[in-house]
Design a protein around this motif. Sequence first.
Motif, PDB file in Angstrom:
ATOM      1  N   VAL A  62       0.825  -1.208   0.000  1.00 30.89           N
ATOM      2  CA  VAL A  62       0.000   0.000   0.000  1.00 30.89           C
ATOM      3  C   VAL A  62       0.859   1.257   0.000  1.00 30.89           C
ATOM      4  O   VAL A  62       0.523   2.247  -0.665  1.00 30.89           O
ATOM      5  CB  VAL A  62      -0.992  -0.012   1.201  1.00 30.89           C
ATOM      6  CG1 VAL A  62      -0.259   0.028   2.535  1.00 30.89           C
ATOM      7  CG2 VAL A  62      -1.965   1.156   1.097  1.00 30.89           C
ATOM      8  N   THR A  63       1.984   1.252   0.718  1.00 34.52           N
ATOM      9  CA  THR A  63       2.863   2.421   0.730  1.00 34.52           C
ATOM     10  C   THR A  63       3.469   2.661  -0.641  1.00 34.52           C
ATOM     11  O   THR A  63       3.640   3.810  -1.073  1.00 34.52           O
ATOM     12  CB  THR A  63       3.982   2.248   1.778  1.00 34.52           C
ATOM     13  OG1 THR A  63       3.389   2.041   3.061  1.00 34.52           O
ATOM     14  CG2 THR A  63       4.882   3.473   1.839  1.00 34.52           C
ATOM     15  N   GLU A  64       3.778   1.595  -1.342  1.00 37.14           N
ATOM     16  CA  GLU A  64       4.319   1.726  -2.695  1.00 37.14           C
ATOM     17  C   GLU A  64       3.277   2.316  -3.635  1.00 37.14           C
ATOM     18  O   GLU A  64       3.612   3.087  -4.543  1.00 37.14           O
ATOM     19  CB  GLU A  64       4.782   0.361  -3.205  1.00 37.14           C
ATOM     20  CG  GLU A  64       5.953  -0.217  -2.419  1.00 37.14           C
ATOM     21  CD  GLU A  64       6.256  -1.665  -2.748  1.00 37.14           C
ATOM     22  OE1 GLU A  64       7.329  -2.157  -2.338  1.00 37.14           O
ATOM     23  OE2 GLU A  64       5.407  -2.319  -3.407  1.00 37.14           O
ATOM     24  N   LEU A  65       2.025   1.974  -3.411  1.00 38.32           N
ATOM     25  CA  LEU A  65       0.943   2.495  -4.248  1.00 38.32           C
ATOM     26  C   LEU A  65       0.762   3.992  -4.053  1.00 38.32           C
ATOM     27  O   LEU A  65       0.700   4.757  -5.024  1.00 38.32           O
ATOM     28  CB  LEU A  65      -0.367   1.772  -3.915  1.00 38.32           C
ATOM     29  CG  LEU A  65      -1.601   2.282  -4.668  1.00 38.32           C
ATOM     30  CD1 LEU A  65      -1.590   1.782  -6.104  1.00 38.32           C
ATOM     31  CD2 LEU A  65      -2.885   1.858  -3.969  1.00 38.32           C
ATOM     32  N   ILE A  66       0.664   4.431  -2.799  1.00 39.92           N
ATOM     33  CA  ILE A  66       0.350   5.838  -2.554  1.00 39.92           C
ATOM     34  C   ILE A  66       1.535   6.767  -2.838  1.00 39.92           C
ATOM     35  O   ILE A  66       1.347   7.974  -3.003  1.00 39.92           O
ATOM     36  CB  ILE A  66      -0.157   6.072  -1.104  1.00 39.92           C
ATOM     37  CG1 ILE A  66       0.919   5.717  -0.075  1.00 39.92           C
ATOM     38  CG2 ILE A  66      -1.438   5.293  -0.860  1.00 39.92           C
ATOM     39  CD1 ILE A  66       0.520   6.016   1.362  1.00 39.92           C
ATOM     40  N   THR A  67       2.748   6.202  -2.894  1.00 36.29           N
ATOM     41  CA  THR A  67       3.914   7.033  -3.207  1.00 36.29           C
ATOM     42  C   THR A  67       4.322   6.933  -4.678  1.00 36.29           C
ATOM     43  O   THR A  67       5.317   7.542  -5.091  1.00 36.29           O
ATOM     44  CB  THR A  67       5.119   6.647  -2.332  1.00 36.29           C
ATOM     45  OG1 THR A  67       5.416   5.249  -2.517  1.00 36.29           O
ATOM     46  CG2 THR A  67       4.826   6.907  -0.859  1.00 36.29           C
ATOM     47  N   LEU A  68       3.552   6.214  -5.468  1.00 36.40           N
ATOM     48  CA  LEU A  68       3.854   6.064  -6.893  1.00 36.40           C
ATOM     49  C   LEU A  68       3.788   7.432  -7.582  1.00 36.40           C
ATOM     50  O   LEU A  68       2.868   8.214  -7.343  1.00 36.40           O
ATOM     51  CB  LEU A  68       2.853   5.099  -7.527  1.00 36.40           C
ATOM     52  CG  LEU A  68       3.184   4.540  -8.911  1.00 36.40           C
ATOM     53  CD1 LEU A  68       4.471   3.731  -8.876  1.00 36.40           C
ATOM     54  CD2 LEU A  68       2.027   3.670  -9.412  1.00 36.40           C
TER      55      LEU A  68
END
Length: 298
Positions: A149-155
């Motif tokens: 999820v962190t990778e998604l929102i920081t994409l």
Amino acid sequence: MTWQNALHDYQLYLKIERGLSANSVQSYTRDVEKLILFLEENEIKISPKNITDETIQQFIYHISKEVNARSQSRIISGLRSFFDYLIFENYRKDNPTAILETPKIGRKLPDTLAIEEIDLIISQIDLSTPEGERNRAMLETLYSCGLRVTELITLQISDLFFPEGFIKVTGKGDKERFVPINIETQKFIAIYIKQIRVHINVKKGFEDTLFLNRRGKQLSRNMVFMIIKELALKAELGKTVSPHTFRHSFATHLLENGADLRSIQQMLGHESITTTEIYMHVDKSFLKAVVEKYHPRK
């Protein structure tokens, strides 16, 4: 050496030398903070250099009344890492957690969704709203690329390499990897960028962030959890669904369709293949099919 000094130096070590993320550093230091609190509450005045295995055992016995075996195991692991650091820095010669037995815990298999269940969840999205188009693009990206999820929102928009068919993902410890992204998911992201995101008043500092909230800022982890939870309730699946469920499903479906563990490991961003093996819950029928297909003595 005080506990606070040791803890501060340990945090710097985890961040700078081991390259761990802020969340990981916080998780490691939280275990040590529990020990410090125990010592303070029981008026045990002993330094990190001199604490004994007997005192550590008293602490573990104390927390065993409050937390389950899995949490105990994690705390022991966190303390072991802390004292290994003190040995590494020549503050101690031994690790007082060395003789501790880690509680036996059962292997927790990750939840997963069938392809039909994923389609059902996504079908609950109200595409008549700007947030709906964004949410569809997010969920398709989660499942298509197996992101945390962190990778998604920081994409970032600059992380999208659609002509080549990849996105650049920044994972734990700021380690970058390239993950394939299919044409269908590219299409949903493009629709969101060209038709929805272009009308958002983007706040300073978030110009390159892909998925934005209504205020033009980066989405929070909690918001993504809430979005998925509400959609799962609407779908009436009777399962607890989180962003990580999509990641589990991505990996499991790849494995079931014949992908090798090494490739899945690379796409998930796991340092160790062991982590990837634990991640999978392979049924016996799949293993049987692999042997029948690839072993010379069929």
